[in-house]
Design an enzyme around this catalytic site. Structure first.
Site, mmCIF file in Angstrom:
data_model
loop_
_atom_site.group_PDB
_atom_site.id
_atom_site.type_symbol
_atom_site.label_atom_id
_atom_site.label_comp_id
_atom_site.label_asym_id
_atom_site.label_seq_id
_atom_site.Cartn_x
_atom_site.Cartn_y
_atom_site.Cartn_z
ATOM 1 N N LYS A 215 -2.622 -8.522 -7.423
ATOM 2 C CA LYS A 215 -3.382 -8.467 -6.180
ATOM 3 C C LYS A 215 -2.924 -7.223 -5.430
ATOM 4 C CE LYS A 215 -4.132 -10.197 -1.600
ATOM 5 N NZ LYS A 215 -4.034 -8.788 -1.116
ATOM 6 N N CYS B 161 10.297 1.580 2.311
ATOM 7 C CA CYS B 161 11.118 0.381 2.502
ATOM 8 C C CYS B 161 12.594 0.738 2.615
ATOM 9 C CB CYS B 161 10.896 -0.593 1.344
ATOM 10 S SG CYS B 161 9.212 -1.220 1.248
ATOM 11 N N GLU C 126 10.646 -8.455 -2.215
ATOM 12 C CA GLU C 126 11.202 -7.241 -1.614
ATOM 13 C C GLU C 126 10.479 -7.064 -0.296
ATOM 14 O OE1 GLU C 126 11.276 -4.143 0.110
ATOM 15 O OE2 GLU C 126 10.331 -3.085 -1.555
ATOM 16 N N TRP D 38 0.798 -1.220 0.000
ATOM 17 C CA TRP D 38 0.000 0.000 0.000
ATOM 18 C C TRP D 38 0.832 1.272 0.000
ATOM 19 C CZ3 TRP D 38 1.853 2.493 4.108
ATOM 20 C CH2 TRP D 38 2.337 1.743 5.177
ATOM 21 N N ASN D 39 2.126 1.203 0.320
ATOM 22 C CA ASN D 39 2.847 2.454 0.583
ATOM 23 C C ASN D 39 3.202 3.234 -0.677
ATOM 24 O OD1 ASN D 39 4.688 0.336 0.084
ATOM 25 N ND2 ASN D 39 6.338 1.395 1.146
ATOM 26 N N GLU E 181 11.647 -3.647 11.843
ATOM 27 C CA GLU E 181 11.450 -2.512 10.943
ATOM 28 C C GLU E 181 10.373 -1.614 11.531
ATOM 29 O OE1 GLU E 181 10.798 -1.512 6.235
ATOM 30 O OE2 GLU E 181 9.836 -3.297 7.042
ATOM 31 N N GLY F 25 6.357 -6.653 0.436
ATOM 32 C CA GLY F 25 5.604 -6.632 1.681
ATOM 33 C C GLY F 25 6.466 -7.035 2.854
#
Length: 475
Positions: A158, A267, A232, A134-135, A361, A210
């Protein structure tokens, strides 16, 4: 069952809800993308696909304001930053349009043990599944889709459950650009349906961006069916400061790498700031002073720098992580209570080696600052993480820069620069940050059939995918 809904991060209000895909609908979509691969993917020419990508990039630019508004509404990104995301997305489509012929050109290979010639030809593989976050709802999709549409693979996307509108908008733009039905399809799939898609023999690969937990589940399912995977999975990127001629500029770079984009939900955003001892106190003082003037604001305003996190749940999760870091002995120099999804800039120091929470994270506007006693100590701290995506290194010594960059355990090292991303430069990590690469030439190599064509005496090459001028045989 997954719930697909647009929820305003500012208020928590549900603006729109979508049902998950019925199994029969998923079957129809799978049939369509597989049929389009056999017809369009296998027969279209690279020049045709490049033209479609070029038009897709143009349409993103023409619709940048509308797309930025959708992104901001879905996940809270300040609208000016969302517009920048769309513009970079357009640059990705343009890059693969401009370089398609070169990237897919036949590669001559040297033949040393017999007569004739040999070439390596890159061709499409089939249907690919992309599980996207979503980011960066536009950029992440383009990073995966653009090179693969250039190759002739077809895409089943997706999207993140909170980003159905941006996925629908991207699908509509690609249709408007001229891609046939089934070249790119977005589906509101459940977790169970994702496993079904991976198991389908017509699906040849999966790309996921994700969490490492999601990556493990997808990789496990793909492994059972012998499917190629690119992952990733985020990171805990170090920002190392060993020397500087301009501390204010270095601090500004640090703030840009963490706080001035997407509320720190990046990320490759700097998460851990590792500062040499003689600069540490001044660095922390200036960073804290700057952040004390920064407050979360409405993402719909053009001048907003720091918006809300993507959801109240995300803010609550980050709040819990910060609390655990502090409970384990860290000092909070700046911070405060959150208001819904709005999270204040936070600075944590005095983080001990046994502070396990600090190894996670932290996805938001939080800086973990470490004091390094030497270059070796800085490298040790930088590598003391299960992740290895990106990293930043600031030093005035070019010899030291080369030396330290070689020692950092990460897929990417940025030396004296922040925001150096380009469509032609590869993106990816090591360790629990995943494997595989996106963007640039390496982004083409993940889901492509590198086919050897060995031609004996008297055989004539077809001329298809002719090598670019000046290309010499590879030995």
């Amino acid at each position: 069952m997954n719930s697909y809904a647009v929820v305003d991060p500012r208020t928590g209000t549900t603006l729109r809800e979508y049902p998950a895909l019925a199994d029969a609908e998923l079957t129809a979509v799978l049939d369509r993308v597989a049929a389009t691969y056999r017809s369009w993917g296998r027969t279209s020419q690279v020049e045709e696909r490049a033209g479609l990508l070029r038009r897709a990039g143009q349409l993103h630019l023409e619709n940048r304001d509308e797309l930025a508004a959708v992104i901001s509404r879905e996940m809270g990104k300040p609208v000016a930053q969302a517009r920048g995301e769309v513009e970079f997305t357009a640059a990705i489509y343009a890059y693969y349009a401009d370089h398609a012929r070169t990237l897919l050109a036949d590669e001559p290979l040297a033949v040393e043990m017999g007569p004739g010639t040999a070439v390596l030809r890159r061709s499409s593989l089939g249907v690919l599944l992309g599980v996207m976050p979503w980011n960066y709802p536009c950029y992440q999709v383009a990073r995966f889709a653009a090179p693969n549409l250039m190759i002739g693979n077809t895409i089943l996307l997706k999207p993140a459950p909170q980003c159905p509108d941006s996925a629908a908008a991207i699908s509509a733009l690609l249709v408007e650009a001229g891609f046939p039905a089934g070249a790119f399809e977005s589906v509101h799939a459940t977790h169970a349906q994702v496993e079904r898609v991976i198991a389908d023999p017509r699906v040849v690969g999966v790309s996921l961006t994700g969490s490492d937990r999601a990556g493990s589940l997808v990789a496990e399912a793909a492994g059972r069916h012998l499917k190629k995977v690119v992952l990733e999975l985020g990171g805990s990127d170090p920002f190392i400061v060993l020397s500087t001629d301009d501390l204010d500029a270095t601090v500004s770079a640090a703030l840009a790498a963490r706080f001035y984009e997407n509320a720190g939900q990046i990320c490759t955003g700097a998460k851990r700031f590792i500062v040499i001892d003689d600069l540490h106190d001044a660095f922390v003082s200036r960073m804290t002073a700057a952040l004390a003037r920064l407050a979360p604001e409405d993402p719909a305003r053009e001048e907003t720098v720091l918006g809300p996190l993507s959801s109240e749940a995300a803010a609550e999760r980050l709040e819990g992580q910060v609390l655990r870091v502090v409970e384990a002995g860290a000092t909070m120099l700046l911070g405060g209570p959150r208001e819904g999804a709005f999270f204040p800039p936070t600075v944590l120091t005095d983080i001990g080696p046994d502070n396990e929470a600090a190894r996670e994270e932290l996805f938001g506007p939080v800086a973990l600052v470490y004091r390094a006693g030497s270059e070796d100590d800085a490298v040790r701290l930088a590598n003391d993480t299960p992740y290895g995506l990106g990293s930043y290194l600031f030093t005035t010594d070019p010899v030291q820069a080369e030396r330290v960059a070689d020692r950092i355990e990460a897929g990417m090292v940025n030396i004296n620069i922040v925001g150096g991303d380009e469509p032609g430069l590869p993106f990816g990590g090591v360790k629990r940050s995943g494997f595989g690469r996106e963007l640039g030439r390496l982004g083409v190599e993940e889901f492509v059939n590198r086919k050897l064509i060995r031609i004996g005496p008297g055989g004539e090459p077809s001329g298809r995918n002719e090598p670019a001028a000046g290309v010499t045989p590879v030995r």
